[in-house]
Enzyme design. Structure first.
Site, short mmCIF file in Angstrom:
data_model
loop_
_atom_site.label_atom_id
_atom_site.label_comp_id
_atom_site.label_asym_id
_atom_site.label_seq_id
_atom_site.Cartn_x
_atom_site.Cartn_y
_atom_site.Cartn_z
N LYS A 1 1.25 4.13 -3.00
CA LYS A 1 0.91 5.37 -2.72
C LYS A 1 2.11 6.42 -2.93
O LYS A 1 2.02 7.45 -3.25
CB LYS A 1 0.26 5.80 -1.24
CG LYS A 1 -1.02 5.11 -1.31
CD LYS A 1 -2.10 5.38 -2.06
CE LYS A 1 -3.46 4.92 -1.79
NZ LYS A 1 -4.67 5.43 -2.64
N TYR B 1 0.82 -1.26 0.23
CA TYR B 1 -0.23 0.10 -0.10
C TYR B 1 0.54 1.32 -0.08
O TYR B 1 0.65 2.29 -0.71
CB TYR B 1 -1.04 0.05 1.30
CG TYR B 1 -2.09 1.25 1.37
CD1 TYR B 1 -3.09 1.17 0.60
CD2 TYR B 1 -1.73 2.03 2.09
CE1 TYR B 1 -4.08 2.08 0.49
CE2 TYR B 1 -2.57 3.13 2.31
CZ TYR B 1 -3.70 3.23 1.40
OH TYR B 1 -4.76 4.18 1.58
P1 NAP Z 1 -13.61 2.64 0.00
O1 NAP Z 1 -14.99 3.10 0.68
O2 NAP Z 1 -13.38 1.02 -0.04
O3 NAP Z 1 -13.70 2.97 -1.36
C1 NAP Z 1 -12.88 2.72 -2.42
C2 NAP Z 1 -13.85 2.31 -3.58
O4 NAP Z 1 -12.92 1.99 -4.78
C3 NAP Z 1 -14.69 1.17 -3.31
O5 NAP Z 1 -16.03 1.64 -3.71
C4 NAP Z 1 -14.14 0.12 -4.42
O6 NAP Z 1 -15.42 -0.65 -4.83
C5 NAP Z 1 -13.63 0.91 -5.47
N1 NAP Z 1 -12.70 0.12 -6.30
C6 NAP Z 1 -11.80 -0.88 -5.55
N2 NAP Z 1 -11.34 -1.29 -6.84
C7 NAP Z 1 -11.69 -0.86 -7.86
C8 NAP Z 1 -11.30 -1.21 -9.15
N3 NAP Z 1 -10.45 -1.97 -9.71
N4 NAP Z 1 -11.98 -0.31 -10.05
C9 NAP Z 1 -12.92 0.64 -9.65
N5 NAP Z 1 -13.28 0.98 -8.48
C10 NAP Z 1 -12.71 0.15 -7.36
O7 NAP Z 1 -12.17 3.29 0.53
P2 NAP Z 1 -12.05 4.81 1.02
O8 NAP Z 1 -11.44 4.85 2.51
O9 NAP Z 1 -13.19 5.75 0.52
O10 NAP Z 1 -10.40 5.12 0.23
C11 NAP Z 1 -10.80 6.09 -1.16
C12 NAP Z 1 -9.21 6.29 -1.36
O11 NAP Z 1 -8.61 7.05 -0.33
C13 NAP Z 1 -8.37 5.08 -1.64
O12 NAP Z 1 -7.38 5.41 -2.61
C14 NAP Z 1 -7.50 4.96 -0.38
O13 NAP Z 1 -6.41 4.36 -0.37
C15 NAP Z 1 -7.43 6.33 -0.07
N6 NAP Z 1 -7.26 6.57 1.58
C16 NAP Z 1 -8.16 6.18 2.44
C17 NAP Z 1 -7.92 6.69 3.93
C18 NAP Z 1 -9.02 6.22 4.79
O14 NAP Z 1 -8.71 6.43 5.98
N7 NAP Z 1 -10.16 5.76 4.66
C19 NAP Z 1 -6.69 7.24 4.25
C20 NAP Z 1 -5.86 7.33 3.37
C21 NAP Z 1 -5.98 7.38 2.07
P3 NAP Z 1 -16.03 -1.90 -4.12
O15 NAP Z 1 -15.94 -1.70 -2.72
O16 NAP Z 1 -17.46 -1.90 -4.91
O17 NAP Z 1 -15.06 -3.02 -4.72
#
Ligand code: NAP
Length: 250
Positions: free
Chosen positions: A157, A153
């Protein structure tokens, strides 16, 4: 800030941070395209945006597949005539120590988090070049600084930040800016699934004493997406309540 007449694609916007970004851009007048792997999630977000008076459409596509990404942008340009803003948000995690991390764990995370960003930038920027305008915003993570159990991861990133800087140099003269947001802990389903003691420990390590919300990331994305941000490119903004100031505390 209004963005009327702009069209945005937000990958992985069927939930979490991407959903927050799509709704914030829509509230500012942007026509938004909701992409995800799950049709039901897409339908829900598109329905909620439309119910609030926004313009939204949904496209199911896997960001790791070039043919699906190409078809997605062809469809956007057919429907809206243009693509102005791309937010590369889709991301996954498969956290394990390197001893337990399999080749498949490595490949899956690099594929979605890094190759997916590359493919969307590659295809979308061809359309943006034609109109000499574009705003690309890539979602990295504070984890790029390094974190035990997140070799795949964190590397993905960190790669997103290098890709952002390089594309900013390549695309600047075409009116396209490329910037990055590195979120810290954000209140999504993952946060709520953590044990209470883990949450308490993480909260204690936050300089602001609180975690962020999808809206905090959406506000930063809207800033980079604005016409007014045209002189800012290749930059990474931490949105993490100050936790990047001491990289490895809790
Ligand atoms: P999330 O709720 O799991 O959202 C990510 C979305 O991406 C999900 O709806 C997922 O779809 C979709 N996805 C996964 N693989 C895909 C693919 N191959 N093609 C198209 N869509 C795909 O996660 P989040 O927490 O909102 O995270 C969003 C971004 O922020 C990510 O890049 C994550 O690394 C980053 N981030 C998050 C945090 C945090 O604390 N949450 C912190 C730092 C960075 P499905 O679930 O339907 O498979």
């Amino acid at each position: 800030m209004r963005f009327d007449q702009r069209v945005a694609m937000i990958t992985g916007s069927g939930s979490g941070i991407g959903e927050g970004i799509a709704k914030t851009l829509s509230a500012a007048g942007v026509k938004v395209v909701i992409n995800d792997l799950d049709d039901q999630k897409i339908e829900r977000v598109v329905g909620e945006i439309k119910a609030d008076g926004g313009t939204a459409t949904g496209i199911r596509a896997d960001v790791t597949k070039l043919d699906e990404v190409e078809a997605m942008y062809a469809s956007i340009v057919r429907e809206f005539g243009q693509i102005d803003i791309l937010v590369n948000n889709a991301g996954i995690a498969r956290d394990k120590s390197i001893r337990k991390m399999s080749e498949a764990d490595w490949d899956a995370v690099i594929d979605v988090n890094l190759k997916g960003v590359f493919l969307n930038c590659k295809v979308a920027s061809e359309y943006m070049r034609e109109r000499n305008y574009g705003r690309i915003i890539n979602i990295s993570s504070r984890a790029w600084l390094g974190w035990p159990g997140q070799a795949n991861y964190a590397a993905s990133k960190g790669g997103v930040i290098s890709l952002t800087r390089t594309l900013a140099l390549e695309l600047g003269k075409k009116g396209i800016t490329v910037n990055c947001i590195a979120p810290g802990i954000i209140e999504t389903a993952l946060w709520h699934s953590l044990p209470e003691d883990a949450k308490a420990r993480l909260l204690k390590a936050q300089p602001t004493g609180k975690i962020g919300s999808p809206k905090d990331i959406a506000n930063a994305a809207a800033f980079f997406a604005a016409d007014a941000a045209g002189y800012i490119t290749g930059q990474t903004m931490f949105v993490c309540g100050g936790k990047s100031l001491f990289a490895n505390l809790g």
